[in-house]
Design a protein around this motif. Structure first.
Motif, short mmCIF file in Angstrom:
data_model
loop_
_atom_site.label_atom_id
_atom_site.label_comp_id
_atom_site.label_asym_id
_atom_site.label_seq_id
_atom_site.Cartn_x
_atom_site.Cartn_y
_atom_site.Cartn_z
N GLN A 1 0.80 -1.20 0.00
CA GLN A 1 0.00 0.00 0.00
C GLN A 1 0.85 1.27 0.00
O GLN A 1 0.35 2.33 -0.25
CB GLN A 1 -0.99 0.00 1.16
CG GLN A 1 -0.40 -0.18 2.53
CD GLN A 1 -0.24 -1.63 2.91
OE1 GLN A 1 0.11 -2.46 2.09
NE2 GLN A 1 -0.44 -1.95 4.17
N GLY A 2 2.14 1.13 0.28
CA GLY A 2 3.02 2.28 0.28
C GLY A 2 3.45 2.64 -1.13
O GLY A 2 3.12 1.97 -2.10
N GLY A 3 4.16 3.70 -1.25
CA GLY A 3 4.64 4.12 -2.56
C GLY A 3 3.58 4.88 -3.33
O GLY A 3 2.49 5.14 -2.86
N SER A 4 3.92 5.23 -4.53
CA SER A 4 3.01 6.04 -5.34
C SER A 4 2.02 5.17 -6.10
O SER A 4 2.19 3.96 -6.24
CB SER A 4 3.83 6.85 -6.35
OG SER A 4 4.44 5.98 -7.28
N ARG A 5 0.98 5.80 -6.57
CA ARG A 5 -0.02 5.10 -7.38
C ARG A 5 0.64 4.54 -8.64
O ARG A 5 0.34 3.43 -9.07
CB ARG A 5 -1.15 6.06 -7.75
CG ARG A 5 -2.23 5.41 -8.60
CD ARG A 5 -3.35 6.38 -8.90
NE ARG A 5 -3.98 6.88 -7.69
CZ ARG A 5 -5.06 6.33 -7.13
NH1 ARG A 5 -5.62 5.28 -7.69
NH2 ARG A 5 -5.57 6.82 -6.04
N GLN A 6 1.55 5.29 -9.22
CA GLN A 6 2.25 4.86 -10.43
C GLN A 6 3.07 3.59 -10.15
O GLN A 6 3.08 2.66 -10.96
CB GLN A 6 3.16 5.97 -10.93
CG GLN A 6 3.89 5.64 -12.21
CD GLN A 6 4.80 6.78 -12.65
OE1 GLN A 6 4.97 7.76 -11.93
NE2 GLN A 6 5.37 6.64 -13.82
N ALA A 7 3.72 3.54 -8.99
CA ALA A 7 4.51 2.36 -8.63
C ALA A 7 3.60 1.15 -8.45
O ALA A 7 3.93 0.04 -8.88
CB ALA A 7 5.30 2.62 -7.36
N ARG A 8 2.45 1.33 -7.80
CA ARG A 8 1.51 0.22 -7.61
C ARG A 8 0.98 -0.28 -8.94
O ARG A 8 0.88 -1.48 -9.18
CB ARG A 8 0.35 0.64 -6.70
CG ARG A 8 0.75 0.76 -5.26
CD ARG A 8 -0.45 0.93 -4.35
NE ARG A 8 -1.28 2.07 -4.66
CZ ARG A 8 -1.10 3.30 -4.21
NH1 ARG A 8 -0.09 3.55 -3.40
NH2 ARG A 8 -1.93 4.27 -4.53
#
Length: 74
Positions: A36-43
């Protein structure tokens, strides 16, 4: 403390050096915010990569299945 007791205690643990390396360099895994961490782009990138891997696996299974069918038909 005898030598035998010390060896028995450290058996399978890697000894003092590996214990120090783990504590000070590697450390325990940190899972807080892993997905759930990180950016939306990374997910989204992670999800796309996972889907590409699944697609590749499906293609490989289908290719192997086709090869088996071709051998049986010959």
């Amino acid at each position: 403390m005898s030598t035998e007791e010390h060896i028995g205690d450290a058996a399978g643990k890697g000894g003092r050096l590996m214990s120090w390396v783990f504590r000070n360099l590697a450390g325990p895994p940190q899972i807080q915010g892993a997905l759930q961490g990180g950016s939306r782009q990374a997910r989204e990138g992670w999800k796309q990569d996972l889907e590409r891997r699944k697609q590749w696996s499906r293609e490989q299974r289908e290719r192997k299945r086709a090869e088996r069918e071709a051998r049986r038909g010959s």
